[in-house]
Design an enzyme around this catalytic site. Structure first.
Site, PDB file in Angstrom:
ATOM      1  N   SER A  15      44.375  54.684  41.527  1.00 26.35           N
ATOM      2  CA  SER A  15      43.241  53.473  41.668  1.00 26.35           C
ATOM      3  C   SER A  15      42.030  54.009  42.619  1.00 26.35           C
ATOM      4  CB  SER A  15      43.788  52.534  42.093  1.00 26.35           C
ATOM      5  OG  SER A  15      42.942  51.168  42.326  1.00 26.35           O
TER       6      SER A  15
ATOM      7  N   HIS B  36      42.530  50.937  36.338  1.00 27.62           N
ATOM      8  CA  HIS B  36      43.032  49.537  35.907  1.00 27.62           C
ATOM      9  C   HIS B  36      42.188  49.116  34.753  1.00 27.62           C
ATOM     10  CE1 HIS B  36      44.879  49.155  39.701  1.00 27.62           C
ATOM     11  NE2 HIS B  36      43.699  49.259  40.348  1.00 27.62           N
TER      12      HIS B  36
ATOM     13  N   GLU C 298      46.625  51.264  33.798  1.00 25.53           N
ATOM     14  CA  GLU C 298      47.746  51.260  34.915  1.00 25.53           C
ATOM     15  C   GLU C 298      48.744  52.217  34.491  1.00 25.53           C
ATOM     16  OE1 GLU C 298      48.113  47.240  36.091  1.00 25.53           O
ATOM     17  OE2 GLU C 298      46.236  47.206  37.069  1.00 25.53           O
TER      18      GLU C 298
END
Lengths: 278, 278
Positions: free
Chosen positions: A135, A177, A204
Site C-alpha cells: 500500500s 488498492h 489488493e
C-alpha cells in the site's frame, strides 16, 4: 547470508504489494518475499513508519518469524532524527530484506526523505538488498510517487498529486488498492504528464516481484493493470483546464495475473510459461 | 567542436533560466550560454515546443546567431511522432548546446516524454551536451518538474502539481518567474513532500549555471532563492488537510545573486570570490 549476498553487485528485488495481502492463510506473497531474502537465513527489517497504529510493526514481525525468517527487527522511525540513529542504520546495513508497511505514503516520504536511512536503502538496494512495501509502502518505492488523488476512471489534469519517492526505480509509477478503489483515472493522469514511466495498478493481495533485469512477475490473488504510455500519440493534458476530462490516444493496457510477466525495458507482457521460478 | 568535445565524458552544464531573460541589451545569460557551447564554434539547437507562438524558435535562432554561434537550428517538435524524426535527432546528436524555450512545461513533457528525443537529450547531457531552458524550458530540466500550482507565500498540501521532467538531475526542483509571481509557497510545498531535492526559485532574467561537479553559479539581474530542506526537523505535510496551511521546521534559505555559488552535494552557499570564471 541471504540471496542478496550471493548475487553481490546486482540490484535487489523491488516488490510493491497492492495492500491487504494475506497474512493468515498461506501468506503466499510474504512467504515468497522471505524465501527470496534467504528463507531460514533471512534477516528482515520492518519499517512501520507509514502507519498510525503502534502495533503494525509487531504484527509483521510475528508473521515474518512464523514464515521462518532467522531474524526480524522493527525500526519505528517516527521523526526525521530517528533516521540518523546508528543502531537502526546498522540493522538496515545487515538486512537481507526490508519491508515497508501501509499507512500514509507522505508520512514515509516526509520522515525518511533526504535522510541517511533513505540513502542507505537506495544504495543497498542497488547492491542486492530486497525491498518490499505494501500500500503506502508500495507507492513510495519508485522515483515518482502518487501522494494522493481522486477516484474514478476518467483522467483529469488535477486528479493526482505526485511527489518524489524513495527512488529505487524511475521506470514505474505505482498505484495500489487499484480496482478496489477505482483508480484507473488517477494512474492514467499520472503517466500522462510525461509518458515515460509505466503505470502499475496493483490490486489488493497482489504483488509485482521486480528483478534486477527489470522484468516483473505477478503474484497473489488479484491482478496488476499495466498502463504503458510509450506509444501514446497524443494527449490533451497540456491544454486541458484542471477539472476537465483529458483525452489520451494510444495507451497500451495489460491486465496480468499470477505468473504473468512484464519486461519494463522491452515493454513486453508475457503469459505464464512453464519454467523455473524467478 | 565546442567545450562539450573537450571535456568528453563529463556531464554538460544544466542551465535553468527564470524566464524573460534579456535578449536585446547585453544578453548576458544567453551570451554566456553560447560561450560555454564553444562561442564561434557552437552548434545550437532550439526546441520551441513549449510555446504556442510559431515565431519563438526563429527569434531565438536570430539571437544566438547575433551572439556569434556557428550554426543554429530550430527543431519544432509539435507531435510525439516528430520526436522520432531522424534528421532532427541527427541535429541533436551533433549539437554543442540545446535551448528549450518558454511556454507550457506540460506541452514539453507530453510531447517529448518517453520519446527518442528525450532519451537522446538525457544521454548526450551525461556526455557533455549543455542544455539550457527558460521558464517552462527550465522547469522541465530536472527529474521532478513543477507542472502547475497556486501563488502565495504559505505552503498548502495541494498547492502544487509535480510531474516527471526530462530528468537531467534529481538534485533540484525548479521554479521560475519566482519573486515576480510569488511562488515561495508552492516551492516550499514541492520540497516538503520529500525533503531530498533542493528547491531553486529563479527570478526572471536570472540563471543557474550548474556544472558537472553539481556546483551552480548564479548569473543575471535577479536572484535565486535556494530552499534547502535537508535539515528539516518536522513538517505537517502528511497530516494536513489539502487546503490547510502546512508547517515546516528547519528549512535553510539562501538568496543568491550574480556570482554566488551553491554546492548541491555539500549543501553549501558561497559569496562571490575573485576567481576564474567557471
Amino acid at each position: 547470508m541471504g540471496e542478496q549476498g550471493r548475487r553481490n553487485g546486482t540490484r535487489g528485488c523491488i516488490i510493491p504489494i497492492g495492500g491487504a495481502e494475506d497474512k493468515v492463510r498461506d501468506s503466499a506473497i510474504l512467504r515468497r518475499f522471505v524465501r527470496i531474502c534467504g528463507g531460514r537465513r533471512a534477516r528482515i527489517a520492518v519499517i512501520p513508519t507509514a502507519s498510525q497504529d503502534p502495533e503494525t510493526g509487531a504484527r509483521y514481525e510475528e508473521t515474518f518469524k512464523e514464515l521462518g525468517s532467522r531474524e526480524v527487527r522493527t525500526l519505528p522511525f517516527a521523526e526525521r532524527r530517528d533516521c540518523e540513529r546508528k543502531d537502526w542504520l546498522e540493522v538496515l546495513e545487515r538486512a537481507d530484506g526490508v519491508f515497508l508497511t501501509g499507512g500514509n505514503q507522505l508520512r514515509l516520504s516526509t520522515t525518511l526523505g533526504g535522510t541517511k536511512a533513505a540513502r542507505l536503502l537506495r544504495r543497498r538496494n542497488r547492491k542486492g538488498l530486497h525491498i518490499a512495501g505494501t500500500s503506502a509502502g508500495a507507492a513510495i518505492l519508485s522515483e515518482h510517487m502518487i501522494a494522493f488523488g481522486a477516484e474514478g476512471p476518467t483522467p483529469h489534469a488535477d486528479m493526482v498529486t505526485l511527489a518524489p519517492g524513495l527512488g529505487l526505480t524511475a521506470r514505474i509509477i505505482i498505484d495500489q488498492h487499484f480496482r478496489q478503489r477505482d483508480r484507473l483515472g488517477r494512474l492514467l493522469t499520472a503517466v500522462s504528464y510525461n509518458p515515460t514511466a509505466v503505470g502499475l495498478g496493483l490490486d489488493e493481495d497482489t504483488a509485482a516481484f521486480l528483478g534486477p533485469d527489470d522484468v516483473l512477475e505477478v503474484a497473489g490473488s488479484g491482478a496488476i493493470t499495466i498502463v504503458d504510455p510509450t506509444e501514446v500519440e497524443y494527449s490533451s493534458m497540456d491544454s486541458s483546464q484542471q477539472h476537465d476530462p483529458v483525452s489520451i490516444l494510444g495507451v497500451r493496457l495489460h491486465i496480468l495475473v499470477e505468473g504473468c510477466t512484464y519486461d519494463l525495458r522491452a515493454h513486453r507482457a508475457s503469459a505464464p510459461a512453464p519454467r523455473e521460478e524467478r
